[in-house]
Design a protein around this motif. Structure first.
Motif, mmCIF file in Angstrom:
data_model
loop_
_atom_site.group_PDB
_atom_site.id
_atom_site.type_symbol
_atom_site.label_atom_id
_atom_site.label_comp_id
_atom_site.label_asym_id
_atom_site.label_seq_id
_atom_site.Cartn_x
_atom_site.Cartn_y
_atom_site.Cartn_z
ATOM 1 N N ALA A 120 18.683 77.746 21.298
ATOM 2 C CA ALA A 120 17.245 77.536 21.160
ATOM 3 C C ALA A 120 16.918 76.047 21.148
ATOM 4 N N ILE A 121 17.726 75.261 20.456
ATOM 5 C CA ILE A 121 17.514 73.807 20.425
ATOM 6 C C ILE A 121 17.610 73.244 21.837
ATOM 7 N N ARG A 122 18.622 73.662 22.573
ATOM 8 C CA ARG A 122 18.791 73.173 23.953
ATOM 9 C C ARG A 122 17.623 73.616 24.830
ATOM 10 N N ILE A 123 17.206 74.859 24.709
ATOM 11 C CA ILE A 123 16.098 75.377 25.522
ATOM 12 C C ILE A 123 14.807 74.635 25.205
ATOM 13 N N LEU A 124 14.505 74.459 23.934
ATOM 14 C CA LEU A 124 13.287 73.737 23.546
ATOM 15 C C LEU A 124 13.306 72.307 24.076
ATOM 16 N N THR A 125 14.469 71.665 23.997
ATOM 17 C CA THR A 125 14.594 70.296 24.484
ATOM 18 C C THR A 125 14.426 70.230 25.996
ATOM 19 N N GLU A 126 15.066 71.147 26.713
ATOM 20 C CA GLU A 126 14.925 71.195 28.170
ATOM 21 C C GLU A 126 13.481 71.446 28.582
ATOM 22 N N ALA A 127 12.839 72.393 27.925
ATOM 23 C CA ALA A 127 11.451 72.701 28.254
ATOM 24 C C ALA A 127 10.553 71.500 27.965
ATOM 25 N N ALA A 128 10.784 70.834 26.836
ATOM 26 C CA ALA A 128 9.988 69.650 26.505
ATOM 27 C C ALA A 128 10.192 68.560 27.550
ATOM 28 N N ASP A 129 11.424 68.363 27.988
ATOM 29 C CA ASP A 129 11.688 67.364 29.029
ATOM 30 C C ASP A 129 10.946 67.710 30.316
ATOM 31 N N HIS A 189 15.344 84.705 30.925
ATOM 32 C CA HIS A 189 15.941 85.150 29.664
ATOM 33 C C HIS A 189 15.865 84.082 28.572
ATOM 34 N N ARG A 190 15.689 82.842 28.962
ATOM 35 C CA ARG A 190 15.545 81.773 27.979
ATOM 36 C C ARG A 190 14.151 81.790 27.346
ATOM 37 N N HIS A 191 13.215 82.397 28.044
ATOM 38 C CA HIS A 191 11.827 82.401 27.574
ATOM 39 C C HIS A 191 11.697 82.992 26.174
ATOM 40 N N SER A 192 12.450 84.041 25.879
ATOM 41 C CA SER A 192 12.329 84.668 24.558
ATOM 42 C C SER A 192 12.778 83.715 23.450
ATOM 43 N N LEU A 193 13.821 82.928 23.701
ATOM 44 C CA LEU A 193 14.254 81.959 22.699
ATOM 45 C C LEU A 193 13.283 80.780 22.608
ATOM 46 N N LEU A 194 12.601 80.499 23.698
ATOM 47 C CA LEU A 194 11.593 79.443 23.693
ATOM 48 C C LEU A 194 10.412 79.843 22.831
ATOM 49 N N GLU A 195 9.997 81.076 22.959
ATOM 50 C CA GLU A 195 8.818 81.557 22.236
ATOM 51 C C GLU A 195 9.129 82.027 20.826
ATOM 52 N N SER A 196 10.318 82.554 20.612
ATOM 53 C CA SER A 196 10.690 83.064 19.283
ATOM 54 C C SER A 196 12.084 82.590 18.915
ATOM 55 N N PRO A 197 12.213 81.289 18.592
ATOM 56 C CA PRO A 197 13.544 80.815 18.228
ATOM 57 C C PRO A 197 14.010 81.446 16.919
ATOM 58 N N PRO A 198 15.332 81.587 16.762
ATOM 59 C CA PRO A 198 15.860 82.159 15.516
ATOM 60 C C PRO A 198 15.666 81.191 14.351
ATOM 61 N N GLN A 199 15.866 81.673 13.148
ATOM 62 C CA GLN A 199 15.866 80.792 11.986
ATOM 63 C C GLN A 199 17.071 79.856 12.103
ATOM 64 N N GLY A 200 16.873 78.592 11.751
ATOM 65 C CA GLY A 200 17.895 77.590 12.010
ATOM 66 C C GLY A 200 18.929 77.386 10.932
ATOM 67 N N GLY A 201 18.741 77.980 9.749
ATOM 68 C CA GLY A 201 19.709 77.761 8.671
ATOM 69 C C GLY A 201 19.875 76.287 8.392
ATOM 70 N N ASP A 202 21.116 75.821 8.359
ATOM 71 C CA ASP A 202 21.331 74.401 8.086
ATOM 72 C C ASP A 202 21.032 73.526 9.301
ATOM 73 N N ARG A 203 20.683 74.134 10.416
ATOM 74 C CA ARG A 203 20.258 73.389 11.613
ATOM 75 C C ARG A 203 18.727 73.419 11.772
ATOM 76 N N GLN A 204 18.022 73.865 10.717
ATOM 77 C CA GLN A 204 16.575 74.036 10.820
ATOM 78 C C GLN A 204 15.848 72.731 11.166
ATOM 79 N N ALA A 205 16.285 71.615 10.587
ATOM 80 C CA ALA A 205 15.624 70.336 10.873
ATOM 81 C C ALA A 205 15.756 69.973 12.349
#
Length: 193
Positions: free
Chosen positions: A58-67, A98-114
């Motif tokens: 999700a982090i990678r997808i969000l970053t790619e989409a933002a770029d 298939h990446r779209h679902s993680l873009l729109e609804s990323p999982p909870q990040g736990g200790d990677r939340q920040a």
């Protein structure tokens, strides 16, 4: 000892390839391990679990989409920026459905939340920058960003899910939606003191 050359970033890349080819149902640690050329237990040296891997994805997808979206609106303002933003969003979803679902609804990040929040924040800031060109401020700016996200994500979600069954051209429908958004934001900005 971790396999030479294998890193969390490479494991994430392999996982994205599996997701692109097999969809969410095909994303397993076993499939990722096979793609990476290792035994599944070897992945635990790089990621803690499938859920942890989904966060990294999700982090990678969000970053790619933002770029991609940031590049598309660079140097543009107003209608031109919004049209570019919407087209780039739709284009990313079409290329990576298939990446779209993680873009729109990323999982909870736990200790990677920040890290997850920072990646999502980049994408949201690009949406805000796009809409600021209309001169909207305060709550109107927030409402506008939410509106464009809801409209483009809804359109793309329905398009990817075969939710549009009428024979009318989808590109024409997307252009119609884009025209509605640009006109609506311009009208709202003109009515705001």
């Amino acid at each position: 000892m971790p396999r030479a050359g294998l890193t969390p970033q490479l494991v994430t890349g392999h996982a994205l390839e599996v997701l692109d080819e097999a969809g969410p149902a095909g994303l397993t640690l076993k499939a990722v391990a096979e793609r990476a050329g290792v035994a599944a237990p070897s992945l635990y040296k790089h990621v803690r679990s499938l859920d942890d891997l989904r966060v990294l994805m999700a982090i990678r997808i969000l970053t790619e989409a933002a770029d991609r979206l940031g590049t598309s609106v660079m140097g543009l303002a107003g209608d031109d920026a919004l049209r570019a933003f919407l087209a780039a969003f739709r284009g990313y979803a079409a290329q990576y459905p298939h990446r779209h679902s993680l873009l729109e609804s990323p999982p909870q990040g736990g200790d990677r939340q920040a890290e997850l929040d920072a990646a999502a924040g980049q994408l949201v800031e690009i949406a805000f920058a796009t809409v600021r060109g209309y001169g909207l401020r305060g709550d109107d700016l927030v409402h506008a960003v939410r509106a464009i996200r809801a409209m483009v994500a809804g359109f793309v979600g329905l398009e990817l899910g075969a939710g549009y069954l009428l024979p009318t051209d989808l590109d024409a429908s997307f252009a119609f939606l884009t025209d509605l958004l640009t006109a609506g934001l311009a009208q709202r900005a003109a009515a705001t003191p």
